[in-house]
Write a protein that holds these residues in place. Structure first.
Motif, short mmCIF file in Angstrom:
data_model
loop_
_atom_site.label_atom_id
_atom_site.label_comp_id
_atom_site.label_asym_id
_atom_site.label_seq_id
_atom_site.Cartn_x
_atom_site.Cartn_y
_atom_site.Cartn_z
N ILE A 51 -2.07 -1.49 -5.57
CA ILE A 51 -3.27 -0.67 -5.35
C ILE A 51 -3.63 0.07 -6.63
CG2 ILE A 51 -4.17 1.35 -4.13
CD1 ILE A 51 -2.51 0.30 -1.66
N SER A 57 -7.07 -4.02 -2.99
CA SER A 57 -7.82 -2.83 -2.60
C SER A 57 -7.09 -2.09 -1.48
CB SER A 57 -9.23 -3.21 -2.12
OG SER A 57 -9.16 -3.85 -0.86
N VAL A 58 -7.39 -0.82 -1.33
CA VAL A 58 -6.79 -0.04 -0.25
C VAL A 58 -7.12 -0.69 1.10
CG1 VAL A 58 -6.81 2.20 0.93
CG2 VAL A 58 -6.84 2.12 -1.56
N GLN A 59 -8.37 -1.11 1.27
CA GLN A 59 -8.80 -1.72 2.53
C GLN A 59 -8.01 -3.00 2.82
OE1 GLN A 59 -10.71 -0.64 0.09
NE2 GLN A 59 -12.44 0.48 0.90
N ASP A 60 -7.80 -3.85 1.79
CA ASP A 60 -7.04 -5.08 2.00
C ASP A 60 -5.58 -4.80 2.33
OD1 ASP A 60 -9.30 -6.61 1.62
OD2 ASP A 60 -8.79 -7.19 -0.45
N ILE A 62 -4.49 -2.17 3.89
CA ILE A 62 -4.48 -1.69 5.28
C ILE A 62 -4.60 -2.87 6.24
CG2 ILE A 62 -5.78 -0.37 7.00
CD1 ILE A 62 -6.49 1.59 4.67
N LYS A 63 -5.55 -3.79 5.96
CA LYS A 63 -5.74 -4.96 6.83
C LYS A 63 -4.46 -5.79 6.92
CE LYS A 63 -10.64 -5.60 5.94
NZ LYS A 63 -11.61 -6.40 5.17
N LYS A 65 -1.58 -4.68 6.85
CA LYS A 65 -0.54 -3.79 7.41
C LYS A 65 0.52 -3.44 6.37
CE LYS A 65 -1.21 -5.32 12.19
NZ LYS A 65 -2.38 -4.58 12.39
N LYS A 68 -0.99 2.58 4.98
CA LYS A 68 -1.66 3.45 5.95
C LYS A 68 -2.28 4.59 5.17
CE LYS A 68 1.85 2.73 9.50
NZ LYS A 68 2.93 3.39 10.24
N ILE A 73 -10.23 8.30 3.28
CA ILE A 73 -10.00 7.02 2.60
C ILE A 73 -10.79 6.97 1.29
CG2 ILE A 73 -11.80 5.72 3.79
CD1 ILE A 73 -9.72 3.35 3.79
N ARG A 77 -9.17 5.89 -2.31
CA ARG A 77 -9.74 4.82 -3.15
C ARG A 77 -9.82 5.24 -4.62
NH1 ARG A 77 -14.50 4.20 0.33
NH2 ARG A 77 -13.80 3.03 2.11
#
Length: 96
Positions: A51, A57-60, A62-63, A65, A68, A73, A77
Motif C-alpha cells: 500500500i 490500493s487501499v480499496q484493493d 480491503i477487497k 481481505k 481493514k 478511508i 489513502r
C-alpha cells in the motif's frame, strides 16, 4: 501541509504492533502506539508495504481481505504520500 496522523496496526499471525504515522510539511515520523488518529489501517506487514509503495490500493487490499480501515478511508489513502520511496522516483519520467 497540515499534520496528518494515521494509525497503523501491523499484524503477523496472532501478534500485532501499533504505530502512529505523523506527516507534515517538516517530514514524516513514526511513533510506537496509536494515538490521536482519525483513521487507522490494519494489515500484515507485506500488505502495508504494498500500500505504501502504491503497488496495491487501499480499496484493493480491503477487497482481498488483506486490510481493514477504521475511520476515514480518505485519510488512509494519503498514507503513501507520507513516504518518499526511491522506486517511485525512478518510475517518474524525467523533466527533460
Amino acid at each position: 501541509m497540515p499534520e496528518i496522523r494515521i494509525g497503523l496496526l501491523v499484524t503477523h499471525g496472532a501478534k500485532s504492533a501499533g504505530f502512529t504515522v505523523a506527516g507534515s510539511s517538516s517530514g514524516t515520523a513514526i511513533h510506537r502506539g496509536i494515538s490521536d488518529c482519525k483513521a487507522a489501517l490494519e494489515a500484515p506487514f507485506d500488505a502495508v508495504l504494498q500500500i505504501v509503495g502504491t503497488a496495491v490500493s487501499v480499496q484493493d487490499a480491503i477487497k482481498a481481505k488483506r486490510a481493514k480501515v477504521s475511520g476515514s478511508i480518505a485519510l488512509v489513502r494519503k498514507l503513501p504520500l507520507l513516504f518518499d520511496l526511491a522506486e517511485r522516483r525512478r518510475a517518474m519520467p524525467s523533466p527533460n
